[in-house]
Design a protein around this motif. Structure first.
Motif, PDB file in Angstrom:
ATOM      1  N   ILE A  92     -45.493  15.069 -54.093  1.00  0.00           N
ATOM      2  CA  ILE A  92     -44.335  14.759 -53.577  1.00  0.00           C
ATOM      3  C   ILE A  92     -44.846  12.626 -53.558  1.00  0.00           C
ATOM      4  CG2 ILE A  92     -43.992  16.744 -51.638  1.00  0.00           C
ATOM      5  CD1 ILE A  92     -45.970  15.547 -50.081  1.00  0.00           C
ATOM      6  N   ALA A  93     -45.597  11.865 -53.655  1.00  0.00           N
ATOM      7  CA  ALA A  93     -46.157  10.816 -53.588  1.00  0.00           C
ATOM      8  C   ALA A  93     -46.817  10.162 -54.158  1.00  0.00           C
ATOM      9  CB  ALA A  93     -45.892  10.425 -52.384  1.00  0.00           C
ATOM     10  N   LEU A  94     -47.605   9.189 -54.553  1.00  0.00           N
ATOM     11  CA  LEU A  94     -49.337   8.900 -55.297  1.00  0.00           C
ATOM     12  C   LEU A  94     -49.445   7.714 -54.203  1.00  0.00           C
ATOM     13  CD1 LEU A  94     -47.562   8.013 -59.150  1.00  0.00           C
ATOM     14  CD2 LEU A  94     -49.555   9.691 -57.921  1.00  0.00           C
ATOM     15  N   ALA A  95     -50.197   7.801 -53.304  1.00  0.00           N
ATOM     16  CA  ALA A  95     -50.975   7.025 -52.922  1.00  0.00           C
ATOM     17  C   ALA A  95     -52.194   5.456 -53.876  1.00  0.00           C
ATOM     18  CB  ALA A  95     -51.628   8.104 -51.670  1.00  0.00           C
ATOM     19  N   THR A  96     -51.760   4.753 -53.098  1.00  0.00           N
ATOM     20  CA  THR A  96     -53.491   4.203 -53.753  1.00  0.00           C
ATOM     21  C   THR A  96     -53.342   2.672 -52.084  1.00  0.00           C
ATOM     22  OG1 THR A  96     -54.812   3.100 -55.376  1.00  0.00           O
ATOM     23  CG2 THR A  96     -52.478   2.828 -55.023  1.00  0.00           C
ATOM     24  N   HIS A  97     -54.958   2.022 -51.982  1.00  0.00           N
ATOM     25  CA  HIS A  97     -55.099   1.100 -51.837  1.00  0.00           C
ATOM     26  C   HIS A  97     -54.894  -0.073 -52.548  1.00  0.00           C
ATOM     27  CE1 HIS A  97     -57.259   0.501 -48.253  1.00  0.00           C
ATOM     28  NE2 HIS A  97     -57.844  -0.611 -48.371  1.00  0.00           N
ATOM     29  N   ARG A  98     -53.574  -1.084 -51.420  1.00  0.00           N
ATOM     30  CA  ARG A  98     -52.874  -2.426 -52.425  1.00  0.00           C
ATOM     31  C   ARG A  98     -52.254  -1.616 -53.639  1.00  0.00           C
ATOM     32  NH1 ARG A  98     -53.267  -7.071 -49.701  1.00  0.00           N
ATOM     33  NH2 ARG A  98     -55.066  -7.835 -49.150  1.00  0.00           N
ATOM     34  N   ALA A  99     -51.228  -0.785 -53.483  1.00  0.00           N
ATOM     35  CA  ALA A  99     -50.517  -0.037 -54.453  1.00  0.00           C
ATOM     36  C   ALA A  99     -49.717  -1.274 -54.938  1.00  0.00           C
ATOM     37  CB  ALA A  99     -49.247   0.773 -53.310  1.00  0.00           C
ATOM     38  N   LEU A 124     -53.518  -0.978 -41.634  1.00  0.00           N
ATOM     39  CA  LEU A 124     -52.996  -2.348 -41.010  1.00  0.00           C
ATOM     40  C   LEU A 124     -52.388  -2.394 -39.572  1.00  0.00           C
ATOM     41  CD1 LEU A 124     -51.319  -5.172 -43.293  1.00  0.00           C
ATOM     42  CD2 LEU A 124     -53.622  -5.108 -42.583  1.00  0.00           C
ATOM     43  N   ARG A 125     -51.756  -0.936 -39.858  1.00  0.00           N
ATOM     44  CA  ARG A 125     -51.333  -0.351 -38.597  1.00  0.00           C
ATOM     45  C   ARG A 125     -51.703   0.426 -37.562  1.00  0.00           C
ATOM     46  NH1 ARG A 125     -44.829  -1.516 -38.166  1.00  0.00           N
ATOM     47  NH2 ARG A 125     -44.017  -2.345 -40.826  1.00  0.00           N
ATOM     48  N   TRP A 184     -44.040   2.625 -43.197  1.00  0.00           N
ATOM     49  CA  TRP A 184     -44.002   1.320 -43.900  1.00  0.00           C
ATOM     50  C   TRP A 184     -44.953   0.774 -44.854  1.00  0.00           C
ATOM     51  CZ3 TRP A 184     -48.370   3.920 -39.827  1.00  0.00           C
ATOM     52  CH2 TRP A 184     -47.936   3.684 -38.141  1.00  0.00           C
ATOM     53  N   SER A 185     -44.897   1.770 -46.531  1.00  0.00           N
ATOM     54  CA  SER A 185     -45.179   1.405 -47.098  1.00  0.00           C
ATOM     55  C   SER A 185     -44.453   0.491 -48.141  1.00  0.00           C
ATOM     56  CB  SER A 185     -46.071   2.694 -47.949  1.00  0.00           C
ATOM     57  OG  SER A 185     -46.976   2.929 -47.883  1.00  0.00           O
ATOM     58  N   GLY A 186     -43.293   0.833 -47.664  1.00  0.00           N
ATOM     59  CA  GLY A 186     -42.003   0.133 -48.336  1.00  0.00           C
ATOM     60  C   GLY A 186     -41.740  -1.185 -47.761  1.00  0.00           C
ATOM     61  N   LEU A 187     -42.371  -2.053 -46.352  1.00  0.00           N
ATOM     62  CA  LEU A 187     -42.512  -3.073 -45.658  1.00  0.00           C
ATOM     63  C   LEU A 187     -43.519  -3.908 -46.618  1.00  0.00           C
ATOM     64  CD1 LEU A 187     -41.252  -1.468 -42.639  1.00  0.00           C
ATOM     65  CD2 LEU A 187     -39.836  -2.530 -44.376  1.00  0.00           C
ATOM     66  N   PRO A 188     -43.212  -5.097 -45.801  1.00  0.00           N
ATOM     67  CA  PRO A 188     -44.626  -6.072 -45.975  1.00  0.00           C
ATOM     68  C   PRO A 188     -45.626  -5.319 -45.131  1.00  0.00           C
ATOM     69  CG  PRO A 188     -42.232  -7.075 -45.938  1.00  0.00           C
ATOM     70  CD  PRO A 188     -42.384  -5.569 -45.483  1.00  0.00           C
ATOM     71  N   GLY A 189     -46.705  -5.813 -45.699  1.00  0.00           N
ATOM     72  CA  GLY A 189     -47.666  -5.455 -44.523  1.00  0.00           C
ATOM     73  C   GLY A 189     -48.363  -5.833 -43.309  1.00  0.00           C
ATOM     74  N   LEU A 190     -47.880  -5.444 -42.770  1.00  0.00           N
ATOM     75  CA  LEU A 190     -48.073  -5.996 -41.298  1.00  0.00           C
ATOM     76  C   LEU A 190     -49.369  -5.936 -40.291  1.00  0.00           C
ATOM     77  CD1 LEU A 190     -46.375  -6.708 -38.544  1.00  0.00           C
ATOM     78  CD2 LEU A 190     -46.848  -4.485 -37.183  1.00  0.00           C
ATOM     79  N   LEU A 191     -49.807  -7.806 -40.718  1.00  0.00           N
ATOM     80  CA  LEU A 191     -51.197  -8.193 -40.147  1.00  0.00           C
ATOM     81  C   LEU A 191     -51.188  -7.632 -38.923  1.00  0.00           C
ATOM     82  CD1 LEU A 191     -50.901 -11.261 -42.692  1.00  0.00           C
ATOM     83  CD2 LEU A 191     -51.941  -8.788 -43.709  1.00  0.00           C
ATOM     84  N   PRO A 192     -52.346  -7.756 -38.332  1.00  0.00           N
ATOM     85  CA  PRO A 192     -52.738  -8.006 -36.720  1.00  0.00           C
ATOM     86  C   PRO A 192     -53.474  -9.043 -36.553  1.00  0.00           C
ATOM     87  CG  PRO A 192     -54.284  -6.583 -37.800  1.00  0.00           C
ATOM     88  CD  PRO A 192     -53.288  -6.908 -39.311  1.00  0.00           C
ATOM     89  N   ARG A 193     -54.172  -9.760 -37.290  1.00  0.00           N
ATOM     90  CA  ARG A 193     -54.590 -10.901 -36.968  1.00  0.00           C
ATOM     91  C   ARG A 193     -54.441 -12.043 -38.491  1.00  0.00           C
ATOM     92  NH1 ARG A 193     -58.122  -7.029 -36.408  1.00  0.00           N
ATOM     93  NH2 ARG A 193     -59.880  -7.720 -38.402  1.00  0.00           N
ATOM     94  N   VAL A 194     -54.331 -13.231 -37.599  1.00  0.00           N
ATOM     95  CA  VAL A 194     -54.096 -14.551 -39.220  1.00  0.00           C
ATOM     96  C   VAL A 194     -55.174 -14.194 -39.978  1.00  0.00           C
ATOM     97  CG1 VAL A 194     -53.755 -16.638 -39.003  1.00  0.00           C
ATOM     98  CG2 VAL A 194     -52.998 -15.780 -36.964  1.00  0.00           C
ATOM     99  N   ASP A 218     -43.629 -19.443 -45.020  1.00  0.00           N
ATOM    100  CA  ASP A 218     -45.282 -19.314 -45.437  1.00  0.00           C
ATOM    101  C   ASP A 218     -44.729 -18.596 -46.477  1.00  0.00           C
ATOM    102  OD1 ASP A 218     -48.012 -19.807 -44.708  1.00  0.00           O
ATOM    103  OD2 ASP A 218     -48.009 -18.201 -46.573  1.00  0.00           O
ATOM    104  N   ARG A 219     -45.288 -18.686 -48.224  1.00  0.00           N
ATOM    105  CA  ARG A 219     -44.740 -18.136 -48.836  1.00  0.00           C
ATOM    106  C   ARG A 219     -44.979 -16.987 -49.009  1.00  0.00           C
ATOM    107  NH1 ARG A 219     -47.878 -22.244 -53.658  1.00  0.00           N
ATOM    108  NH2 ARG A 219     -48.944 -21.797 -52.174  1.00  0.00           N
ATOM    109  N   ASP A 220     -46.678 -16.927 -48.512  1.00  0.00           N
ATOM    110  CA  ASP A 220     -46.623 -14.863 -48.521  1.00  0.00           C
ATOM    111  C   ASP A 220     -46.075 -14.665 -47.336  1.00  0.00           C
ATOM    112  OD1 ASP A 220     -48.539 -12.417 -46.978  1.00  0.00           O
ATOM    113  OD2 ASP A 220     -50.409 -13.893 -48.118  1.00  0.00           O
ATOM    114  N   GLU A 221     -44.948 -13.268 -48.063  1.00  0.00           N
ATOM    115  CA  GLU A 221     -44.841 -12.572 -47.858  1.00  0.00           C
ATOM    116  C   GLU A 221     -45.026 -11.691 -46.067  1.00  0.00           C
ATOM    117  OE1 GLU A 221     -41.316  -8.775 -48.935  1.00  0.00           O
ATOM    118  OE2 GLU A 221     -43.782  -9.170 -49.846  1.00  0.00           O
ATOM    119  N   ASP A 222     -46.200 -10.911 -46.350  1.00  0.00           N
ATOM    120  CA  ASP A 222     -47.322 -10.438 -45.480  1.00  0.00           C
ATOM    121  C   ASP A 222     -46.763 -11.528 -44.023  1.00  0.00           C
ATOM    122  OD1 ASP A 222     -47.240  -8.298 -47.051  1.00  0.00           O
ATOM    123  OD2 ASP A 222     -49.067  -8.989 -48.181  1.00  0.00           O
ATOM    124  N   LEU A 223     -47.509 -12.509 -44.486  1.00  0.00           N
ATOM    125  CA  LEU A 223     -47.445 -13.447 -43.141  1.00  0.00           C
ATOM    126  C   LEU A 223     -46.077 -13.359 -42.653  1.00  0.00           C
ATOM    127  CD1 LEU A 223     -50.130 -16.509 -44.582  1.00  0.00           C
ATOM    128  CD2 LEU A 223     -50.462 -15.035 -42.438  1.00  0.00           C
TER     129      LEU A 223
END
Length: 251
Positions: A92-99, A124-125, A184-194, A218-223
């Motif tokens: 039903i899905a493929l999964a990996t770390h840092r897809a 992160l969540r 969550w995987s379809g959104l940018p990463g929600l970083l808990p800390r700077v 910032d150029r970084d989408e997650d930031l």
């Protein structure tokens, strides 16, 4: 075998940018849904060496220790990828770390347009207090139940890394559910800390609004996403009547 499964994969490559680089190993580990409604790591795991069609650079050999002689006669990526990414019975899905990394090589054509779960984004969540969010730091910080240390070694080989990721995924699925992990995987990463700079290591809640706004360009989408989320959360927490004057200052 359960028909409801997520296939966790991991790639070892000659570099990070196809088509200049290609895959030299793929590993997998399945996570399946039981009749009791709980997800578990099963015995369906493995790895296949892949001929990248080019010499393996020394800098990547030093990471995964796969050398040119190992892949002589191995199948090419386009030959083997569909067999692993689209297993018999389906997933039903493929999964990996840092897809985002694996998806550079596992194109929709090869994966059959698979749905993806990124365990890094989900970690992160779900586990924001982890000291880091690499696969291996999470492994030792969390010590997932049932993870056999020997099976998860050596690090930076495809099957052991997929095996470790699968234990994180199992716990994520049981805690948050499949649909939320996909969301969550379809959104940018929600970083808990700077992650860097003078405020490195601080939670967003510790920063003044003006500091948060600096990250919005910032150029970084997650930031950008994380800072905007923190600002919006503050607006949502304010008493009625105080939000409107500040809304326009987000962007």
């Amino acid at each position: 075998m359960s028909k409801t499964r997520v296939r966790v994969i991991d790639l070892e490559t000659t570099g990070s940018r196809p088509p200049a680089h290609d895959v030299c190993e793929i590993g997998w580990q399945d996570v399946v849904l039981g009749e009791d409604g709980l997800w578990s790591v099963n015995d369906d795991r493995g790895a296949v060496l892949v001929n990248p069609g080019r010499p393996i650079p020394a800098v990547t050999m030093a990471v995964h220790h796969i050398v040119d002689d190992d892949v002589v006669g191995a199948p090419f990526w386009k030959e083997i990828a569909p067999c692993v990414l689209r297993p018999e019975g389906g997933a039903i899905a493929l999964a990996t770390h840092r897809a985002s990394f694996e998806q550079r090589f596992c194109t929709p054509h090869l994966s059959g347009g698979a749905t993806w779960i990124c365990t890094w984004k989900c970690a992160l969540r779900l586990w924001p207090d982890s000291p880091s969010f690499s696969n291996q730091v999470l492994r030792y910080w969390r010590m997932p139940q049932g993870l056999d240390r020997a099976t998860g070694l050596p690090v930076h080989r495809a099957m052991p890394d997929a095996y470790v990721t699968a234990h994180h995924l199992r716990d994520m699925l049981n805690e948050a559910g499949l649909e939320r992990l996909i969301e969550w995987s379809g959104l940018p990463g929600l970083l808990p800390r700077v992650p860097a700079g003078p405020d490195r290591g601080k939670y967003w809640s510790e920063l003044h609004d003006d500091v948060l706004r600096r990250f919005l360009s910032d150029r970084d989408e997650d930031l950008r996403f994380s800072a905007e989320h923190a600002l919006r959360s503050r607006l949502d927490d304010e008493p009625p009547g105080q939000e409107a004057p500040r809304q326009g200052r987000l962007f």
